[in-house]
Design a protein around this motif. Structure first.
Motif, short mmCIF file in Angstrom:
data_model
loop_
_atom_site.label_atom_id
_atom_site.label_comp_id
_atom_site.label_asym_id
_atom_site.label_seq_id
_atom_site.Cartn_x
_atom_site.Cartn_y
_atom_site.Cartn_z
N GLY A 32 19.60 20.07 3.72
CA GLY A 32 21.04 20.08 3.48
C GLY A 32 21.44 21.24 2.59
O GLY A 32 20.64 22.15 2.33
N PRO A 33 22.69 21.25 2.09
CA PRO A 33 23.13 22.35 1.22
C PRO A 33 22.25 22.43 -0.03
O PRO A 33 21.94 21.41 -0.65
CB PRO A 33 24.57 21.95 0.85
N ASP A 34 21.85 23.66 -0.40
CA ASP A 34 21.00 23.84 -1.57
C ASP A 34 21.75 23.53 -2.85
O ASP A 34 22.99 23.52 -2.89
CB ASP A 34 20.46 25.27 -1.61
N SER A 35 20.99 23.29 -3.91
CA SER A 35 21.56 22.99 -5.22
C SER A 35 21.40 24.20 -6.14
O SER A 35 20.75 25.18 -5.79
CB SER A 35 20.87 21.77 -5.83
N THR A 76 24.03 19.17 -7.41
CA THR A 76 23.58 18.82 -6.07
C THR A 76 24.79 18.46 -5.21
O THR A 76 25.90 18.30 -5.73
CB THR A 76 22.63 17.62 -6.13
N PRO A 77 24.60 18.32 -3.90
CA PRO A 77 25.70 17.86 -3.05
C PRO A 77 26.26 16.50 -3.48
O PRO A 77 27.41 16.18 -3.21
CB PRO A 77 25.05 17.77 -1.66
N ALA A 78 25.44 15.71 -4.19
CA ALA A 78 25.88 14.38 -4.65
C ALA A 78 26.49 14.42 -6.05
O ALA A 78 26.92 13.39 -6.56
CB ALA A 78 24.71 13.41 -4.63
N GLY A 79 26.53 15.61 -6.68
CA GLY A 79 27.10 15.70 -8.02
C GLY A 79 26.09 16.24 -9.02
O GLY A 79 24.97 16.62 -8.67
N THR A 86 8.77 15.99 -5.64
CA THR A 86 8.65 15.03 -4.55
C THR A 86 9.53 13.82 -4.82
O THR A 86 9.46 13.22 -5.90
CB THR A 86 7.19 14.58 -4.39
N ASP A 87 10.38 13.46 -3.83
CA ASP A 87 11.19 12.25 -3.91
C ASP A 87 12.02 12.24 -5.19
O ASP A 87 12.01 11.27 -5.96
CB ASP A 87 10.32 11.00 -3.82
N ALA A 88 12.73 13.32 -5.44
CA ALA A 88 13.58 13.39 -6.63
C ALA A 88 14.77 12.46 -6.47
O ALA A 88 15.13 12.04 -5.38
CB ALA A 88 14.08 14.84 -6.82
N ALA A 89 15.40 12.11 -7.58
CA ALA A 89 16.55 11.19 -7.53
C ALA A 89 17.76 11.85 -6.92
O ALA A 89 18.64 11.18 -6.39
CB ALA A 89 16.86 10.71 -8.94
N TRP A 90 17.83 13.20 -6.96
CA TRP A 90 19.04 13.89 -6.51
C TRP A 90 18.91 14.44 -5.10
O TRP A 90 19.90 14.75 -4.46
CB TRP A 90 19.41 15.02 -7.48
N VAL A 91 17.68 14.60 -4.59
CA VAL A 91 17.42 14.98 -3.20
C VAL A 91 16.10 14.33 -2.81
O VAL A 91 15.40 13.78 -3.65
CB VAL A 91 17.31 16.51 -3.02
N LEU A 92 15.74 14.37 -1.52
CA LEU A 92 14.46 13.80 -1.12
C LEU A 92 13.30 14.61 -1.70
O LEU A 92 12.48 14.11 -2.44
CB LEU A 92 14.38 13.72 0.40
#
Length: 266
Positions: free
Chosen positions: A76-79, A92-95, A46-52
């Protein structure tokens, strides 16, 4: 003393993890039953730093976790997950974000990611994996410090993770300081392991609803207890995993020991 059969009910053992005996020699842990381990773990972060929010499925086959088969689903795109020389990560999509860092350059049982050619540069062609018997033994008996350590905000997110899973232990020996047992009956669904955690950083529960094994040996305080066979229900709860003083509670209800003998050790 020899007893044909003993049936125990409501037996409970509690202790701080730091107070449990620690092996002083290599090979003190034997985890052969983990080599047949198979099943699936599910985690909801829940509410991870890399995705919601993220839902993670981790299949286990033959005692091995293959990160190439792990799925990380979210908006969004899966990790994807993997293991590098630094630690266990999520791309993740953010790195890339690290969930846990290795405390050793060569952590036992870990196969690192492999990179190959790609149009835009080297890409990850194999995410790596973990051989659980070797890795768990390394966690239980670390050399030169903890095998795994925290990795910032992503580690904090894991403390809030809801975890559940069902795993089937294989047949074979389990042994630690002063205790050993050979599990059997996997082909009949014995020694199925149920795992639950509402918040993994606070408490983790393990349950063996149908424990079955043979050749039990317990040694403590100069005494030796053996049993030809063991059957019963075993529950294990670890509390305060994210704190400085985690505690362990083990409950057996019932537990049946057959062919029991007690004698001085040695």
């Amino acid at each position: 003393m020899e007893i044909d059969q003993v049936r125990l009910g409501g037996v409970r053992f509690e202790a701080a993890l730091s107070a449990l005996p620690v092996p002083t020699t290599d090979g003190a842990w034997v985890l052969d039953a983990l080599r047949g381990l198979h099943g699936r773990l599910r985690a909801f972060v829940t509410d991870a730093a890399w995705v919601l929010d993220a839902e993670v499925e981790l299949p286990v086959h033959g005692g091995r976790l293959d990160f190439g088969q792990v799925t990380v689903s979210h908006i969004g795109p899966d990790s994807v997950m993997g293991a590098s020389h630094l630690g266990v990560y999520v791309d993740t999509p953010a790195g890339r974000q690290y969930l846990a860092l290795f405390g050793s350059a060569l952590p036992p049982g870990v196969a690192f990611e492999q990179r190959g050619g790609g149009l835009l540069g080297p890409r990850v062609r194999d995410r790596g994996g973990i051989d659980l018997p070797a890795f768990v033994a390394g966690v239980l008996q670390p050399r030169g410090g903890p095998l795994v350590r925290a990795a910032g905000p992503s580690w904090q997110a894991l403390q809030r993770t809801r975890l559940e899973g069902e795993l089937q232990l294989g047949d074979g020996a389990l042994a630690g300081p002063g205790a050993s047992l050979r599990l059997d009956g996997a082909d009949r669904g014995r020694n199925r392991l149920l795992l639950r955690a509402a918040q993994a950083g606070h408490a983790l529960s393990l349950e063996l609803p149908a424990l079955q094994g043979h050749d039990l040996v317990l040694e403590r305080g100069g005494q030796r207890l053996t049993a030809a066979s063991v059957e019963g229900r075993l529950s294990v709860r670890v509390e305060g995993l994210a704190g400085a003083a985690p505690r362990l509670a083990v409950t057996a209800d019932p537990l049946v020991l057959r062919g029991m003998r007690a004698m001085p050790a040695g």
